[in-house]
Design a protein around this motif. Sequence first.
Motif, PDB file in Angstrom:
ATOM      1  N   ARG A   1      72.064  67.074  43.386  1.00 11.70           N
ATOM      2  CA  ARG A   1      72.144  68.484  43.508  1.00 11.70           C
ATOM      3  C   ARG A   1      73.683  69.066  43.915  1.00 11.70           C
ATOM      4  O   ARG A   1      73.866  70.113  43.400  1.00 11.70           O
ATOM      5  CB  ARG A   1      71.135  69.169  44.205  1.00 11.70           C
ATOM      6  CG  ARG A   1      69.698  69.018  43.697  1.00 11.70           C
ATOM      7  CD  ARG A   1      68.619  69.688  44.662  1.00 11.70           C
ATOM      8  NE  ARG A   1      68.929  70.814  45.036  1.00 11.70           N
ATOM      9  CZ  ARG A   1      68.376  71.912  44.343  1.00 11.70           C
ATOM     10  NH1 ARG A   1      67.591  71.547  43.376  1.00 11.70           N
ATOM     11  NH2 ARG A   1      68.504  73.109  44.679  1.00 11.70           N
TER      12      ARG A   1
ATOM     13  N   GLU B   1      62.602  69.768  37.087  1.00  9.92           N
ATOM     14  CA  GLU B   1      62.059  70.898  38.077  1.00  9.92           C
ATOM     15  C   GLU B   1      62.991  70.914  39.233  1.00  9.92           C
ATOM     16  O   GLU B   1      63.378  71.885  39.767  1.00  9.92           O
ATOM     17  CB  GLU B   1      60.545  70.554  38.313  1.00  9.92           C
ATOM     18  CG  GLU B   1      59.589  70.785  37.318  1.00  9.92           C
ATOM     19  CD  GLU B   1      58.218  70.485  37.546  1.00  9.92           C
ATOM     20  OE1 GLU B   1      58.111  69.633  38.681  1.00  9.92           O
ATOM     21  OE2 GLU B   1      57.321  70.832  37.001  1.00  9.92           O
ATOM     22  N   GLU B   2      63.454  69.473  39.722  1.00 11.20           N
ATOM     23  CA  GLU B   2      64.279  69.479  40.745  1.00 11.20           C
ATOM     24  C   GLU B   2      65.849  70.022  40.639  1.00 11.20           C
ATOM     25  O   GLU B   2      66.187  70.636  41.541  1.00 11.20           O
ATOM     26  CB  GLU B   2      64.356  67.980  41.129  1.00 11.20           C
ATOM     27  CG  GLU B   2      65.439  67.815  42.349  1.00 11.20           C
ATOM     28  CD  GLU B   2      64.709  68.170  43.419  1.00 11.20           C
ATOM     29  OE1 GLU B   2      65.394  69.097  44.436  1.00 11.20           O
ATOM     30  OE2 GLU B   2      63.482  68.152  43.920  1.00 11.20           O
TER      31      GLU B   2
ATOM     32  N   ALA C   1      66.391  72.342  38.185  1.00 10.74           N
ATOM     33  CA  ALA C   1      66.043  73.768  37.472  1.00 10.74           C
ATOM     34  C   ALA C   1      66.790  74.899  38.137  1.00 10.74           C
ATOM     35  O   ALA C   1      67.449  75.756  37.386  1.00 10.74           O
ATOM     36  CB  ALA C   1      64.645  74.157  37.484  1.00 10.74           C
ATOM     37  N   ASP C   2      67.102  74.969  39.472  1.00 11.50           N
ATOM     38  CA  ASP C   2      68.017  75.987  40.149  1.00 11.50           C
ATOM     39  C   ASP C   2      69.341  75.381  40.395  1.00 11.50           C
ATOM     40  O   ASP C   2      70.097  76.105  41.099  1.00 11.50           O
ATOM     41  CB  ASP C   2      67.121  76.643  41.085  1.00 11.50           C
ATOM     42  CG  ASP C   2      66.754  75.616  42.420  1.00 11.50           C
ATOM     43  OD1 ASP C   2      67.018  74.397  42.047  1.00 11.50           O
ATOM     44  OD2 ASP C   2      66.210  76.009  43.585  1.00 11.50           O
ATOM     45  N   ALA C   3      69.496  74.372  40.097  1.00 17.69           N
ATOM     46  CA  ALA C   3      71.112  73.801  40.507  1.00 17.69           C
ATOM     47  C   ALA C   3      71.936  74.264  39.303  1.00 17.69           C
ATOM     48  O   ALA C   3      72.229  73.692  38.327  1.00 17.69           O
ATOM     49  CB  ALA C   3      70.876  72.353  40.522  1.00 17.69           C
ATOM     50  N   ASP C   4      72.267  75.787  39.496  1.00 15.77           N
ATOM     51  CA  ASP C   4      73.036  76.208  38.384  1.00 15.77           C
ATOM     52  C   ASP C   4      74.274  75.520  37.855  1.00 15.77           C
ATOM     53  O   ASP C   4      74.771  75.779  36.713  1.00 15.77           O
ATOM     54  CB  ASP C   4      73.432  77.726  38.950  1.00 15.77           C
ATOM     55  CG  ASP C   4      72.098  78.446  38.955  1.00 15.77           C
ATOM     56  OD1 ASP C   4      70.925  78.057  38.278  1.00 15.77           O
ATOM     57  OD2 ASP C   4      72.237  79.614  39.583  1.00 15.77           O
ATOM     58  N   ASP C   5      74.988  74.618  38.650  1.00 11.15           N
ATOM     59  CA  ASP C   5      76.297  74.099  38.073  1.00 11.15           C
ATOM     60  C   ASP C   5      75.963  72.712  37.594  1.00 11.15           C
ATOM     61  O   ASP C   5      77.043  72.192  37.094  1.00 11.15           O
ATOM     62  CB  ASP C   5      77.099  73.919  39.392  1.00 11.15           C
ATOM     63  CG  ASP C   5      77.726  75.329  39.895  1.00 11.15           C
ATOM     64  OD1 ASP C   5      77.721  76.147  39.101  1.00 11.15           O
ATOM     65  OD2 ASP C   5      77.570  75.367  41.091  1.00 11.15           O
TER      66      ASP C   5
END
Length: 263
Positions: A114, A130-131, A133-137
């Motif tokens: 991440r 899913e893990e 999914a919010d690691a935008d970079d």
Amino acid sequence: MGMSARGRRREIVELAHTTGLASVEELSQRFEVTASTIRRDLARLTSEGKIARTYGGAMALSGRVGESTFRQRNQEAAEAKRAMARLAVGMVDDGDTVLLDAGSSVAALAVELRDRVTVSVATSSLVVVEELADADDIHVECLGGTLRHQSQGFVGPLAEAALERMTADKVFLGADGVAPGAICEADQRQTRLKEMMCARAHRIVVLADATKLGHAPFHAWALLPEGWTLVTDDSATEEQLRPFRDAGVDVHVAGVEAAVAPE
């Protein structure tokens, strides 16, 4: 008079359970019979459910009744998986494109990735998606396909077609069991996808805690090419690791205590 065929097969089963691994060449020399005779013995013992065949030999069946769910596996050897993930993330370089297999050990690696903002990830794992999914970079590609609920991973023709359009710097694989030349899984669709992943990556890394080494809970196998890397944990014994080192596998052992020490 030499040993009877029945006695030889009985000893082969005992050896597989004692040493974990037995090659055709070793068995041929031990019993002073031809390699073809040993192969016939192994085929019969496999059909009787007494051993599991590997590529080039045999190993003991672990006795698992059925495939456990991802949630169950995720709770097994959790500290070892965290340790292996912390070691394996050091093998990822800035700018790498990595393939991530389905499985709880590889999902632990996704957590460590991440913070690697310059990495691109392609995966067959719903959990990894899913893990991250919010690691935008982090650029994430999902192979798609048919979801296996037990493994929370995608398999089948659509996943395979997506792989054919990709290459990667590294692939990180999980396994239900590991031999020096192959990894064991519950489903042949999984093993086919793993072999395709290996063909698309420059470096192959298998994450397998000590309980997976020299064990064959199922009968589906994926071949591993020469020069692959094994990451395991420090509960692995030298007896377990020796066959891998002898086969030229690049073995890395993660220290569990270092991984769980308070920060």
